[in-house]
Design a protein around this motif. Sequence first.
Motif, short mmCIF file in Angstrom:
data_model
loop_
_atom_site.label_atom_id
_atom_site.label_comp_id
_atom_site.label_asym_id
_atom_site.label_seq_id
_atom_site.Cartn_x
_atom_site.Cartn_y
_atom_site.Cartn_z
N GLN A 128 0.86 -1.18 0.00
CA GLN A 128 0.00 0.00 0.00
C GLN A 128 0.89 1.23 0.00
N HIS A 129 0.47 2.25 -0.75
CA HIS A 129 1.27 3.47 -0.82
C HIS A 129 0.35 4.68 -0.95
N GLY A 144 -1.71 7.94 9.21
CA GLY A 144 -2.54 6.81 8.76
C GLY A 144 -1.71 5.67 8.21
N ALA A 145 -0.65 5.98 7.48
CA ALA A 145 0.21 4.94 6.91
C ALA A 145 0.92 4.15 8.01
N ILE A 146 1.36 4.84 9.05
CA ILE A 146 2.00 4.13 10.16
C ILE A 146 1.01 3.16 10.79
N LYS A 147 -0.19 3.62 11.07
CA LYS A 147 -1.21 2.75 11.67
C LYS A 147 -1.54 1.58 10.74
N THR A 148 -1.66 1.85 9.45
CA THR A 148 -1.97 0.79 8.48
C THR A 148 -0.86 -0.26 8.44
N ALA A 149 0.39 0.17 8.50
CA ALA A 149 1.51 -0.79 8.47
C ALA A 149 1.40 -1.77 9.64
N PRO A 155 4.82 -3.76 5.21
CA PRO A 155 5.41 -2.45 4.92
C PRO A 155 4.38 -1.57 4.19
N VAL A 156 4.42 -0.29 4.46
CA VAL A 156 3.59 0.70 3.79
C VAL A 156 4.49 1.85 3.38
N ALA A 157 4.26 2.39 2.19
CA ALA A 157 5.09 3.47 1.67
C ALA A 157 4.33 4.79 1.62
N VAL A 158 5.03 5.86 1.97
CA VAL A 158 4.53 7.22 1.77
C VAL A 158 5.52 7.91 0.84
N ILE A 159 4.98 8.42 -0.25
CA ILE A 159 5.79 9.11 -1.25
C ILE A 159 5.67 10.61 -0.99
N LEU A 160 6.81 11.24 -0.81
CA LEU A 160 6.87 12.69 -0.61
C LEU A 160 7.10 13.32 -1.98
N SER A 161 6.05 13.89 -2.55
CA SER A 161 6.10 14.38 -3.93
C SER A 161 6.88 15.67 -4.04
N THR A 162 7.30 15.97 -5.26
CA THR A 162 7.98 17.24 -5.50
C THR A 162 7.04 18.42 -5.27
#
Length: 171
Positions: A128-129, A144-149, A155-162
């Motif tokens: 999931q990302h 939310g991503a931390i809780k989901t992981a 593992p769950v990914a969060v993408i820090l966009s430009t």
Amino acid sequence: MKLEWPRKIVSLLKSNDICSISFVPDSVIGQILKEAEKDPFIQFTTLAREEEGIGIVTGEYLGGRYGVLMMQSAGLGNCVNALASLAIPYQIPFLMLISQRGELGEFNACHVVLGKALRRILEALGIQHYTVDREDEVETIVGGAIKTAYTSEQPVAVILSTALVGWKDEK
């Protein structure tokens, strides 16, 4: 105007008992590290290659500690085997924070290929990302991503966009 997203990320890590950051140096991740260095709760491991971080955060989890893996989008290519043969099948939860390269404003053609493939690689692995485009999304998405992981034991990914962090200038 001072950007608050690095402080918000560090606060979310700490409030979720994530006490270890494994990373390959990068200017975006450096902004988070500068904020995290102020807190003795957080320990750091500088990696030579991103896949080393999979072993480290996995070992930490099995030892009762929580860690986060931080990398550029190109680094995900180095992690595929470690994710597919260790973290995913053995249900090791952790957060990956990935700074997006290869999209808006990219000057280095070498980052474009993995930048375009980033989300498809995560999807192929069943990871999931979520993408953070605006500062007002940081707390909801990262928290939310931390809780989901940890709920999904994956593992769950969060993408820090430009759009959030800006892009690197050619220097």
